[in-house]
Design a protein around this motif. Structure first.
Motif, PDB file in Angstrom:
ATOM      1  N   ASP A  16       0.821  -1.211   0.000  1.00 18.65           N
ATOM      2  CA  ASP A  16       0.000   0.000   0.000  1.00 18.65           C
ATOM      3  C   ASP A  16       0.858   1.266   0.000  1.00 18.65           C
ATOM      4  O   ASP A  16       0.604   2.221   0.719  1.00 18.65           O
ATOM      5  CB  ASP A  16      -0.959   0.005   1.192  1.00 18.65           C
ATOM      6  N   ARG A  17       1.906   1.218  -0.834  1.00 16.98           N
ATOM      7  CA  ARG A  17       2.813   2.359  -0.985  1.00 16.98           C
ATOM      8  C   ARG A  17       2.875   2.726  -2.460  1.00 16.98           C
ATOM      9  O   ARG A  17       2.493   1.929  -3.314  1.00 16.98           O
ATOM     10  CB  ARG A  17       4.214   1.977  -0.483  1.00 16.98           C
ATOM     11  N   PRO A  18       3.360   3.910  -2.767  1.00 16.52           N
ATOM     12  CA  PRO A  18       3.482   4.286  -4.187  1.00 16.52           C
ATOM     13  C   PRO A  18       4.424   3.326  -4.911  1.00 16.52           C
ATOM     14  O   PRO A  18       5.394   2.833  -4.336  1.00 16.52           O
ATOM     15  CB  PRO A  18       4.084   5.685  -4.142  1.00 16.52           C
ATOM     16  N   ARG A  19       4.116   3.070  -6.162  1.00 14.70           N
ATOM     17  CA  ARG A  19       4.957   2.178  -6.928  1.00 14.70           C
ATOM     18  C   ARG A  19       6.295   2.849  -7.212  1.00 14.70           C
ATOM     19  O   ARG A  19       6.384   4.064  -7.305  1.00 14.70           O
ATOM     20  CB  ARG A  19       4.278   1.723  -8.213  1.00 14.70           C
ATOM     21  N   THR A  20       7.332   2.048  -7.359  1.00 11.40           N
ATOM     22  CA  THR A  20       8.667   2.571  -7.633  1.00 11.40           C
ATOM     23  C   THR A  20       9.137   2.203  -9.031  1.00 11.40           C
ATOM     24  O   THR A  20      10.133   2.732  -9.496  1.00 11.40           O
ATOM     25  CB  THR A  20       9.686   2.028  -6.607  1.00 11.40           C
ATOM     26  N   ALA A  21       8.438   1.314  -9.683  1.00  8.11           N
ATOM     27  CA  ALA A  21       8.849   0.861 -11.008  1.00  8.11           C
ATOM     28  C   ALA A  21       8.239   1.754 -12.079  1.00  8.11           C
ATOM     29  O   ALA A  21       7.190   2.358 -11.895  1.00  8.11           O
ATOM     30  CB  ALA A  21       8.397  -0.580 -11.235  1.00  8.11           C
ATOM     31  N   SER A  22       8.943   1.823 -13.194  1.00 11.43           N
ATOM     32  CA  SER A  22       8.384   2.478 -14.374  1.00 11.43           C
ATOM     33  C   SER A  22       8.512   1.497 -15.532  1.00 11.43           C
ATOM     34  O   SER A  22       9.299   0.565 -15.482  1.00 11.43           O
ATOM     35  CB  SER A  22       9.113   3.785 -14.670  1.00 11.43           C
ATOM     36  N   VAL A  23       7.732   1.737 -16.554  1.00 15.22           N
ATOM     37  CA  VAL A  23       7.678   0.794 -17.668  1.00 15.22           C
ATOM     38  C   VAL A  23       7.892   1.542 -18.973  1.00 15.22           C
ATOM     39  O   VAL A  23       7.323   2.611 -19.184  1.00 15.22           O
ATOM     40  CB  VAL A  23       6.303   0.080 -17.717  1.00 15.22           C
ATOM     41  N   ILE A  24       8.726   0.965 -19.818  1.00 20.60           N
ATOM     42  CA  ILE A  24       8.909   1.457 -21.181  1.00 20.60           C
ATOM     43  C   ILE A  24       8.681   0.260 -22.089  1.00 20.60           C
ATOM     44  O   ILE A  24       9.346  -0.770 -21.945  1.00 20.60           O
ATOM     45  CB  ILE A  24      10.319   2.023 -21.396  1.00 20.60           C
ATOM     46  N   ALA A  25       7.738   0.367 -22.993  1.00 20.93           N
ATOM     47  CA  ALA A  25       7.422  -0.737 -23.897  1.00 20.93           C
ATOM     48  C   ALA A  25       8.402  -0.750 -25.064  1.00 20.93           C
ATOM     49  O   ALA A  25       8.623   0.272 -25.712  1.00 20.93           O
ATOM     50  CB  ALA A  25       5.995  -0.602 -24.417  1.00 20.93           C
ATOM     51  N   ALA A  26       8.986  -1.911 -25.328  1.00 21.29           N
ATOM     52  CA  ALA A  26       9.884  -2.068 -26.468  1.00 21.29           C
ATOM     53  C   ALA A  26       9.101  -2.357 -27.741  1.00 21.29           C
ATOM     54  O   ALA A  26       9.614  -2.197 -28.842  1.00 21.29           O
ATOM     55  CB  ALA A  26      10.883  -3.194 -26.195  1.00 21.29           C
ATOM     56  N   GLU A  27       7.878  -2.803 -27.584  1.00 19.44           N
ATOM     57  CA  GLU A  27       7.005  -3.115 -28.718  1.00 19.44           C
ATOM     58  C   GLU A  27       5.595  -2.671 -28.368  1.00 19.44           C
ATOM     59  O   GLU A  27       5.288  -2.409 -27.206  1.00 19.44           O
ATOM     60  CB  GLU A  27       7.008  -4.623 -28.996  1.00 19.44           C
ATOM     61  N   ASP A  28       4.732  -2.604 -29.375  1.00 17.48           N
ATOM     62  CA  ASP A  28       3.334  -2.306 -29.100  1.00 17.48           C
ATOM     63  C   ASP A  28       2.789  -3.357 -28.147  1.00 17.48           C
ATOM     64  O   ASP A  28       3.127  -4.543 -28.259  1.00 17.48           O
ATOM     65  CB  ASP A  28       2.506  -2.323 -30.387  1.00 17.48           C
ATOM     66  N   CYS A  29       1.974  -2.924 -27.213  1.00 18.04           N
ATOM     67  CA  CYS A  29       1.403  -3.875 -26.259  1.00 18.04           C
ATOM     68  C   CYS A  29       0.047  -3.382 -25.794  1.00 18.04           C
ATOM     69  O   CYS A  29      -0.312  -2.227 -25.977  1.00 18.04           O
ATOM     70  CB  CYS A  29       2.341  -4.083 -25.069  1.00 18.04           C
TER      71      CYS A  29
END
Length: 154
Positions: A16-29
């Motif tokens: 129940d804490r803010p997320r620390t990960a970020s996401v960059i898509a290498a392909e359409d998804c």
């Protein structure tokens, strides 16, 4: 690095804490965003608490392995490991895999200079284990040989 069907953000839901990960898509998804309350209700309804905790612990262990590698391993080994993780996450099947990341993006991923990545790729390209594409990206033909070569240079 995650592939099709992967779960993202589960650690933030669990504590129940803010997320620390970020996401960059290498392909359409295609992604589905599930509110934390709905996700936790689903987990409770289907008795998935233990499975979710094991999944989260595996993620933490994986992140620690990558951190240790980034701090101690040579560029070729870091690059070979990253390529292996990318191929594991890939939804493609077959003898060859396309990695749609530029050498600059790969260098950022492993904490190395673009020149160091280029130097690491050179012998693998000369052996025919991969092909660098002119528009950026790599065609991986033999990840096992790449990883063996990188491990031999330890």
């Amino acid at each position: 690095m995650r592939g099709a069907g992967e779960l993202l953000g589960e650690l933030a839901v669990l504590d129940d804490r803010p997320r620390t990960a970020s996401v960059i898509a290498a392909e359409d998804c295609r992604v589905h965003i599930i509110p934390a309350s709905d996700f936790l209700a689903f987990v409770d309804r289907h008795g998935l608490q233990t499975a979710l905790l094991r999944h989260a612990i595996a993620r933490v262990r994986e992140a620690e392995t990558v951190r240790l590698e980034m701090a101690t391993a040579a560029v070729p080994l870091r690059l070979a490991s990253a390529l292996g993780r990318l191929l594991q996450a890939a939804s493609a099947t077959g003898a060859q895999y396309v990695v749609r990341l530029t050498q600059t993006e790969l260098s950022q991923m492993i904490g190395a200079s673009r020149n160091a990545v280029g130097a690491a790729l050179k012998p693998w390209r000369e052996q025919g284990w991969l092909i660098t594409e002119t528009a950026g990206g790599l065609l991986i033909r033999d990840i096992a040989s790449i990883q063996s070569h990188a491990n031999a240079d330890r």
